[in-house]
Design a protein around this motif. Structure first.
Motif, mmCIF file in Angstrom:
data_model
loop_
_atom_site.group_PDB
_atom_site.id
_atom_site.type_symbol
_atom_site.label_atom_id
_atom_site.label_comp_id
_atom_site.label_asym_id
_atom_site.label_seq_id
_atom_site.Cartn_x
_atom_site.Cartn_y
_atom_site.Cartn_z
ATOM 1 N N VAL A 142 17.630 -11.279 39.047
ATOM 2 C CA VAL A 142 18.912 -10.671 39.399
ATOM 3 C C VAL A 142 18.672 -9.668 40.531
ATOM 4 O O VAL A 142 17.773 -8.830 40.443
ATOM 5 N N VAL A 143 19.483 -9.789 41.585
ATOM 6 C CA VAL A 143 19.352 -8.905 42.742
ATOM 7 C C VAL A 143 20.734 -8.396 43.118
ATOM 8 O O VAL A 143 21.652 -9.190 43.341
ATOM 9 N N ASP A 144 20.870 -7.075 43.224
ATOM 10 C CA ASP A 144 22.131 -6.483 43.666
ATOM 11 C C ASP A 144 22.128 -6.408 45.198
ATOM 12 O O ASP A 144 21.151 -5.971 45.802
ATOM 13 N N THR A 145 23.217 -6.837 45.804
ATOM 14 C CA THR A 145 23.312 -6.887 47.270
ATOM 15 C C THR A 145 24.275 -5.844 47.829
ATOM 16 O O THR A 145 24.633 -5.910 49.004
ATOM 17 N N SER A 146 24.688 -4.909 47.020
ATOM 18 C CA SER A 146 25.765 -3.994 47.401
ATOM 19 C C SER A 146 25.413 -3.010 48.502
ATOM 20 O O SER A 146 26.252 -2.731 49.357
ATOM 21 N N ARG A 147 24.235 -2.462 48.520
ATOM 22 C CA ARG A 147 23.965 -1.314 49.380
ATOM 23 C C ARG A 147 22.825 -1.463 50.382
ATOM 24 O O ARG A 147 22.613 -0.579 51.180
ATOM 25 N N ARG A 148 22.063 -2.518 50.308
ATOM 26 C CA ARG A 148 20.920 -2.647 51.215
ATOM 27 C C ARG A 148 21.166 -3.753 52.225
ATOM 28 O O ARG A 148 21.925 -4.677 51.963
ATOM 29 N N PRO A 149 20.503 -3.692 53.369
ATOM 30 C CA PRO A 149 20.679 -4.742 54.382
ATOM 31 C C PRO A 149 20.238 -6.115 53.849
ATOM 32 O O PRO A 149 19.223 -6.225 53.160
ATOM 33 N N MET A 150 21.011 -7.128 54.199
ATOM 34 C CA MET A 150 20.710 -8.497 53.754
ATOM 35 C C MET A 150 19.309 -8.920 54.185
ATOM 36 O O MET A 150 18.613 -9.610 53.440
ATOM 37 N N THR A 151 18.888 -8.529 55.370
ATOM 38 C CA THR A 151 17.562 -8.919 55.860
ATOM 39 C C THR A 151 16.463 -8.368 54.954
ATOM 40 O O THR A 151 15.501 -9.078 54.638
ATOM 41 N N ARG A 152 16.619 -7.136 54.523
ATOM 42 C CA ARG A 152 15.616 -6.516 53.648
ATOM 43 C C ARG A 152 15.629 -7.158 52.267
ATOM 44 O O ARG A 152 14.574 -7.440 51.683
ATOM 45 N N ILE A 153 16.825 -7.387 51.737
ATOM 46 C CA ILE A 153 16.937 -8.031 50.421
ATOM 47 C C ILE A 153 16.266 -9.401 50.457
ATOM 48 O O ILE A 153 15.489 -9.749 49.562
ATOM 49 N N ALA A 154 16.549 -10.169 51.499
ATOM 50 C CA ALA A 154 15.990 -11.527 51.606
ATOM 51 C C ALA A 154 14.473 -11.494 51.715
ATOM 52 O O ALA A 154 13.785 -12.297 51.070
#
Length: 167
Positions: A142-154
């Motif tokens: 499970v990964v929350d995508t609300s507050r961090r840049p998409m590039t970093r999350i990916a």
């Protein structure tokens, strides 16, 4: 990596954006099932308007089944997990649930083009709440995508998936 990586979650969580980036990091193919449906059958909002949700879900089921079997990184439409066959297919995949909070998703869904969001954020809230138990039951990660840049999350997700595969 041998297992298909399936991204699930509510509308606006970033499944397509993150999936594309994760696939690039892992040097795997990427497909967005909603985009595949649109290429093969026409725009999703038009399919809903002309044929209704049941017909769309039948088309979606076939595309999802094919793409999960083909492997790589697959971003599923938010409602694809409602189909029992799709849930069964996901048991052979690494399932990543992307979550997003209301505040972050409000900006993402503002552009429109989502046929089930007839009442904007209120519709999103209702649909997300209804589907949340199904998403949670299927998720390996499970990964929350609300507050961090998409590039970093990916990048972080790709590294975690790479490490998991090596174990």
């Amino acid at each position: 990596m041998s297992r298909t990586i399936a991204l699930i979650g509510p509308m606006g969580a970033g499944k397509s954006s993150i999936g594309r980036r994760v696939a690039k990091h892992l040097d795997r193919r990427f497909v967005d099932t909603d985009a595949a449906i649109a290429r093969e059958h026409g725009p999703v909002p038009e399919l809903f308007a002309r044929h209704g949700e049941a017909a769309f879900r039948a088309i979606e089921r076939g595309v999802v089944q094919r793409e999960l079997a083909a492997g790589g990184v697959v971003a599923l439409g938010g409602g694809a997990v409602l189909d029992p066959g799709t849930r069964e297919d996901l048991s052979d995949c690494t399932v990543v649930l992307l979550t997003v909070d209301e505040q972050a998703v409000a900006e993402r869904i503002a552009a429109g083009g989502r046929p089930l969001l007839t009442d904007g954020l209120a519709s999103w809230r209702r649909i997300a709440a209804e589907r949340a138990p199904v998403y949670a039951a299927l998720a390996d990660v499970v990964v929350d995508t609300s507050r961090r840049p998409m590039t970093r999350i990916a990048a972080e997700l790709a590294e975690a998936l790479r490490q998991e595969e090596e174990r």
